[in-house]
Design an enzyme around this catalytic site. Structure first.
Site: not given
Ligand code: DGL
Length: 272
Positions: A184, A182, A8-9, A71, A150
């Site tokens: 996240h 997403c 993932d990012s 992701c 994050e």
């Protein structure tokens, strides 16, 4: 035994890692967070494809036998390309879960929460075309939310403000189902329910992705260990110690921090 690569990012893929680890606790996993480039959301499809290719080559070099693109943005930008280039490698990717949302919505109004790039990709239009003929699909980006998550902020005042600003009016207008597109966002499910009530249905694809991962592994005739928890490595192009600490805090899975860095635009190497 060889490992699963999950990327993932940033920490979004933890929502997928948590479910895979629950289902396959004996499976070693290389988790890769491209935190030098997070967030991917506002970047172009081409740029993300280049990053995804670099990360994939790194994961294959450290013997990942199956790659989970954990992701939505990278899946929208690169999944098709990765499958075309690495024909021998099985990939599991994210697809906005519009189908179950369309099936379960009583108001026939659903909202998809994703990054701008996920909405730009062909994958999104294709799932809407295939599965959402009879429902209204509202696209919602939540600017700033990935960056907050994050930092581990999943239920603070700033998170609440972003959610209220973008969701209050659509829910008041009759949206009864939210699709988390997403990775996240599963971490803010408790905040969504606290703010908008438990009646709002939230669709988190993570358990389905873990099941798909397990199915693909079985198809590869892989012996899946189910005994003691296996070793997890946390690779980051940013701060791997912070990544491993957040993994412990958010999903309770300890692991080994590993530092990596980009050499040019498209190659990842171990950091000396
Ligand atoms: N976790 C990501 C996704 O599923 C990427 C978020 C970002 O880096 O903008 O789309």
């Amino acid at each position: 035994m060889r490992a699963i690569g999950v990327f993932d990012s940033g920490i979004g893929g933890f929502s997928i890692l948590r479910e895979i680890h629950k289902l396959l606790p004996g499976m070693p996993i290389h988790y890769f967070a491209d935190q030098a480039h997070v967030p991917y959301g506002p970047r172009s499809l081409e740029e993300i494809r280049t990053f995804a290719e670099g990360v994939t080559r790194f994961l294959l070099a450290i013997e990942a036998q199956l790659i989970v693109v954990a992701c939505n943005t990278a899946s929208a930008a690169a999944l098709h390309h990765l499958r075309k280039v690495h024909t021998m490698v099985p990939f599991v990717g994210m697809e906005p879960a519009v189908k179950p949302a369309a099936q379960s919505s009583r108001s026939h109004k659903v909202a998809v929460l994703a990054t701008p790039t996920t909405f730009d990709g062909e994958l999104f239009s294709s799932v809407v075309e295939r599965f959402a003929q009879d429902v209204e699909v509202i696209k919602i980006t939540l600017p700033g939310l990935v960056k907050l998550i994050e930092t581990g902020e999943v239920d603070g005042r700033q998170t609440d403000n972003i959610l209220k600003m973008h969701l209050e009016s659509v829910i008041a207008d009759g949206v009864d189902t939210l699709v988390l597109a997403c990775t996240h966002y599963p971490f803010i499910i408790p905040s969504i329910h606290r703010l908008f009530g438990s009646k709002i249905k939230v669709i988190d694809p993570a358990p389905a992705i873990a099941k798909q991962t397990s199915r693909v592994l079985r198809r590869m005739a892989n012996k899946i260990e189910s005994g003691t928890p296996a070793k997890i490595n946390y690779y980051s192009t940013g701060d791997p110690e912070a990544l491993a600490n957040l993994a412990l805090q958010l999903i309770g899975i300890p692991g080994n921090p590993c530092a990596v860095h980009w050499v040019g635009m498209n190659e990842v190497q171990d950091k000396p």
